[in-house]
Scaffold this motif. Structure first.
Motif, PDB file in Angstrom:
ATOM      1  N   ALA A 171      55.389  -8.165 -16.322  1.00  0.00           N
ATOM      2  CA  ALA A 171      56.728  -7.304 -16.075  1.00  0.00           C
ATOM      3  C   ALA A 171      57.070  -6.028 -16.669  1.00  0.00           C
ATOM      4  O   ALA A 171      57.101  -4.953 -15.807  1.00  0.00           O
ATOM      5  CB  ALA A 171      57.726  -8.398 -15.444  1.00  0.00           C
ATOM      6  N   GLN A 172      57.162  -5.582 -17.084  1.00  0.00           N
ATOM      7  CA  GLN A 172      57.242  -4.952 -18.782  1.00  0.00           C
ATOM      8  C   GLN A 172      55.937  -4.147 -18.614  1.00  0.00           C
ATOM      9  O   GLN A 172      56.232  -2.619 -18.199  1.00  0.00           O
ATOM     10  CB  GLN A 172      57.319  -5.678 -19.989  1.00  0.00           C
ATOM     11  N   ALA A 173      54.557  -4.397 -18.580  1.00  0.00           N
ATOM     12  CA  ALA A 173      54.325  -3.099 -17.895  1.00  0.00           C
ATOM     13  C   ALA A 173      53.657  -2.771 -16.267  1.00  0.00           C
ATOM     14  O   ALA A 173      53.057  -2.022 -16.406  1.00  0.00           O
ATOM     15  CB  ALA A 173      52.586  -4.279 -18.625  1.00  0.00           C
ATOM     16  N   LEU A 174      53.612  -3.931 -15.291  1.00  0.00           N
ATOM     17  CA  LEU A 174      53.407  -4.035 -14.361  1.00  0.00           C
ATOM     18  C   LEU A 174      54.022  -3.482 -13.481  1.00  0.00           C
ATOM     19  O   LEU A 174      54.729  -2.756 -12.165  1.00  0.00           O
ATOM     20  CB  LEU A 174      52.370  -4.645 -13.668  1.00  0.00           C
ATOM     21  N   LYS A 175      55.392  -3.274 -13.821  1.00  0.00           N
ATOM     22  CA  LYS A 175      56.487  -2.440 -13.069  1.00  0.00           C
ATOM     23  C   LYS A 175      57.012  -1.334 -13.353  1.00  0.00           C
ATOM     24  O   LYS A 175      58.406  -0.403 -12.659  1.00  0.00           O
ATOM     25  CB  LYS A 175      57.835  -3.992 -12.954  1.00  0.00           C
ATOM     26  N   ASP A 176      56.644  -1.353 -14.159  1.00  0.00           N
ATOM     27  CA  ASP A 176      56.646   0.389 -14.834  1.00  0.00           C
ATOM     28  C   ASP A 176      56.585   1.756 -14.166  1.00  0.00           C
ATOM     29  O   ASP A 176      55.358   1.973 -13.743  1.00  0.00           O
ATOM     30  CB  ASP A 176      56.068   1.057 -16.742  1.00  0.00           C
ATOM     31  N   THR A 205      48.956 -13.153  -9.317  1.00  0.00           N
ATOM     32  CA  THR A 205      49.208 -12.634  -8.602  1.00  0.00           C
ATOM     33  C   THR A 205      50.154 -10.918  -8.579  1.00  0.00           C
ATOM     34  O   THR A 205      49.523 -10.208  -7.694  1.00  0.00           O
ATOM     35  CB  THR A 205      50.408 -13.536  -7.972  1.00  0.00           C
ATOM     36  N   PRO A 206      50.575 -11.393  -9.596  1.00  0.00           N
ATOM     37  CA  PRO A 206      51.352  -9.591  -9.773  1.00  0.00           C
ATOM     38  C   PRO A 206      49.923  -8.323  -9.957  1.00  0.00           C
ATOM     39  O   PRO A 206      50.088  -6.963  -9.375  1.00  0.00           O
ATOM     40  CB  PRO A 206      52.418  -9.756 -11.571  1.00  0.00           C
ATOM     41  N   PHE A 207      48.862  -9.112 -10.864  1.00  0.00           N
ATOM     42  CA  PHE A 207      47.678  -8.359 -11.096  1.00  0.00           C
ATOM     43  C   PHE A 207      46.905  -8.112 -10.174  1.00  0.00           C
ATOM     44  O   PHE A 207      46.877  -6.999  -9.515  1.00  0.00           O
ATOM     45  CB  PHE A 207      47.498  -8.857 -11.634  1.00  0.00           C
ATOM     46  N   ALA A 208      46.883  -9.573  -8.781  1.00  0.00           N
ATOM     47  CA  ALA A 208      46.447  -8.527  -7.602  1.00  0.00           C
ATOM     48  C   ALA A 208      47.017  -7.421  -6.560  1.00  0.00           C
ATOM     49  O   ALA A 208      46.641  -6.382  -5.850  1.00  0.00           O
ATOM     50  CB  ALA A 208      46.465  -9.354  -6.630  1.00  0.00           C
ATOM     51  N   SER A 209      48.612  -7.102  -6.840  1.00  0.00           N
ATOM     52  CA  SER A 209      49.012  -6.561  -6.211  1.00  0.00           C
ATOM     53  C   SER A 209      48.756  -5.285  -6.675  1.00  0.00           C
ATOM     54  O   SER A 209      48.638  -4.096  -6.082  1.00  0.00           O
ATOM     55  CB  SER A 209      50.868  -6.914  -6.458  1.00  0.00           C
ATOM     56  N   CYS A 210      48.882  -4.984  -8.239  1.00  0.00           N
ATOM     57  CA  CYS A 210      49.006  -4.173  -8.595  1.00  0.00           C
ATOM     58  C   CYS A 210      47.078  -2.816  -8.072  1.00  0.00           C
ATOM     59  O   CYS A 210      47.226  -2.082  -8.145  1.00  0.00           O
ATOM     60  CB  CYS A 210      48.987  -4.349 -10.678  1.00  0.00           C
ATOM     61  N   ILE A 211      46.708  -3.788  -8.414  1.00  0.00           N
ATOM     62  CA  ILE A 211      44.504  -3.866  -7.712  1.00  0.00           C
ATOM     63  C   ILE A 211      44.661  -3.486  -7.071  1.00  0.00           C
ATOM     64  O   ILE A 211      44.834  -1.985  -6.418  1.00  0.00           O
ATOM     65  CB  ILE A 211      43.738  -4.907  -8.158  1.00  0.00           C
ATOM     66  N   THR A 239      56.772   4.531 -14.222  1.00  0.00           N
ATOM     67  CA  THR A 239      56.172   6.004 -15.312  1.00  0.00           C
ATOM     68  C   THR A 239      55.285   5.944 -14.238  1.00  0.00           C
ATOM     69  O   THR A 239      54.798   7.252 -15.402  1.00  0.00           O
ATOM     70  CB  THR A 239      57.040   6.048 -15.947  1.00  0.00           C
ATOM     71  N   PHE A 240      53.626   5.138 -14.571  1.00  0.00           N
ATOM     72  CA  PHE A 240      52.285   4.933 -14.218  1.00  0.00           C
ATOM     73  C   PHE A 240      52.352   4.928 -13.157  1.00  0.00           C
ATOM     74  O   PHE A 240      52.447   4.160 -12.786  1.00  0.00           O
ATOM     75  CB  PHE A 240      52.263   3.937 -15.495  1.00  0.00           C
ATOM     76  N   THR A 241      51.087   5.056 -13.261  1.00  0.00           N
ATOM     77  CA  THR A 241      50.953   4.834 -11.705  1.00  0.00           C
ATOM     78  C   THR A 241      49.243   3.518 -11.816  1.00  0.00           C
ATOM     79  O   THR A 241      49.624   2.784 -12.992  1.00  0.00           O
ATOM     80  CB  THR A 241      48.698   5.825 -11.859  1.00  0.00           C
ATOM     81  N   PRO A 242      49.589   3.103 -10.607  1.00  0.00           N
ATOM     82  CA  PRO A 242      49.011   1.895 -10.586  1.00  0.00           C
ATOM     83  C   PRO A 242      47.989   1.256 -11.641  1.00  0.00           C
ATOM     84  O   PRO A 242      47.613   0.284 -12.683  1.00  0.00           O
ATOM     85  CB  PRO A 242      48.551   1.147  -9.665  1.00  0.00           C
ATOM     86  N   ARG A 243      46.724   1.748 -11.992  1.00  0.00           N
ATOM     87  CA  ARG A 243      45.471   1.997 -12.904  1.00  0.00           C
ATOM     88  C   ARG A 243      46.135   1.899 -14.350  1.00  0.00           C
ATOM     89  O   ARG A 243      45.498   0.903 -15.135  1.00  0.00           O
ATOM     90  CB  ARG A 243      44.164   2.545 -12.403  1.00  0.00           C
ATOM     91  N   GLN A 244      46.526   2.478 -14.654  1.00  0.00           N
ATOM     92  CA  GLN A 244      47.369   3.006 -16.003  1.00  0.00           C
ATOM     93  C   GLN A 244      48.149   1.500 -16.865  1.00  0.00           C
ATOM     94  O   GLN A 244      48.061   1.433 -17.756  1.00  0.00           O
ATOM     95  CB  GLN A 244      48.713   4.126 -16.305  1.00  0.00           C
ATOM     96  N   ARG A 245      49.037   0.337 -15.841  1.00  0.00           N
ATOM     97  CA  ARG A 245      49.806  -0.054 -16.083  1.00  0.00           C
ATOM     98  C   ARG A 245      48.937  -1.018 -16.133  1.00  0.00           C
ATOM     99  O   ARG A 245      49.192  -1.896 -16.861  1.00  0.00           O
ATOM    100  CB  ARG A 245      50.811  -0.768 -14.680  1.00  0.00           C
TER     101      ARG A 245
END
Lengths: 219, 219
Positions: B69-74, B132-138, B76-82
């Motif tokens: 969550a700390q990484a993927l919900k931030d 699941t959160p990785f699939a959303s971010c990707i 301030t970064f683009t999805p790929r950067q997250r």
């Protein structure tokens, strides 16, 4: 039974028992029972369980190197096809075991490397030796224009073997081949693929003029 | 000490001992000793070692989900950067442990899945929830044109997590971060990269689905 064949039986049983129970879970009693050998005979043949596990690992790696040679030395395939063929050969071995058993090198890397420096060092040496024929094959694929040359072939070989261990790990949890097939599909369409510019040119009608490598692709 | 905090202490000690000795290598005696708890107290709190290991695993996964969550919900970064940021955060945790300790999910996937159906099923459920959160971010990175859309986002998420476990496996054998850095460099320049054609043409593909067909037509 001869001394030599009893030693061999214990080593073979050790492989089966360690695949099932891991390094720490495999007791000398279980190994000897599986070999049909008296428990006392173990110490006649091996200095310690750690030394024994090192020999089991070496024999397993010898077997694996035969599969590597079978796949990577077959000149009827292109270098890139040979890489994929290795993964397909391993997939067929994993299928034979019902997706229940993975790779002893991977198993011991996670389990034994934290409490046996000797096994950890042996595993590191195995990975380095394992990657060598892959690095040569990848370099050949790069020279042939089948694989992008941006990355060093040895780096790509290390990446391939480590990531493949990850796919086997996931397979063991699922007991089905999905992770193996997913891995092959994705890496052979991305990492082990032609250089971007020529691939784009080959795929896009708008770049029809610059298909220098397309002829080679179709061979 | 309260009943509840003793239970908690045993679970926390279980994590440390299982990281060191694995599931089978971690005896109830060792776990209780590490927790400073009387050995008999274990059975007051846990039905079996298997049930206990399941709880340790769940707590570890809760901790990991916080890092996700700390990484993927931030934002301030683009999805790929997250995505990359998650791997960097994990790298910093692995560094803190001197590259000696990996991921409990990976460790138990190889070690415990062959002899505990319950743990194997729990691990499979964890992998499915984890992705699941990785699939959303990707998927978000694909929508933003940062990552090629050829592959399904869930497939890529599974690939990422399994291959990363392979990189951690290799790290444990080497006790250095080379495999982690190699993994990040290679996948973020290949698998998690812009669509091939747009990299060459400096623009996004106009008709995503039509490239394969046009290529076939030209042959």
């Amino acid at each position: 039974m001869s001394r030599r064949s009893l030693r061999n039986d214990i080593l073979q049983a050790g492989l089966r028992v360690m695949f099932q129970s891991g390094y720490r879970g495999a007791s000398v009693r279980d190994i000897c029972a599986a070999a049909g050998a008296p428990q006392g005979s173990f110490t006649n043949h091996f200095r310690s369980k750690e030394a024994f596990a090192g020999e089991v690992l070496d024999r397993y790696f010898d077997y694996l190197q035969e599969l590597v040679a079978q796949a990577l030395k077959d000149d009827t395939f292109t270098p890139r096809q040979r890489l994929k063929r290795y993964l397909d050969i391993i997939t067929s071995k994993l299928e034979r075991d019902g997706w229940r058993i993975g790779c002893l090198i991977g198993d011991l890397s996670l389990e034994a490397s934290s409490h046996s420096k000797r096994l950890r060092k042996r595993l590191d040496a195995i990975f380095k030796k394992w990657r060598t024929p892959f690095a040569s094959c990848i370099a050949a694929a790069q020279s042939a224009g089948e694989v992008d040359s941006r990355f060093d072939a040895t780096e790509l070989a290390e990446f391939l073997l480590a990531s493949w261990e990850g796919a086997i790990l996931r397979m063991k949890v699922e007991r089905r081949p999905a992770a193996l097939e997913r891995f092959k599909t994705i890496v052979f369409e991305t990492v082990f693929q032609k250089p971007r510019a020529s691939a784009a040119a080959r795929q896009r009608p708008m770049h029809k003029g610059s298909t220098a490598k397309s002829k080679r692709d179709r061979k």
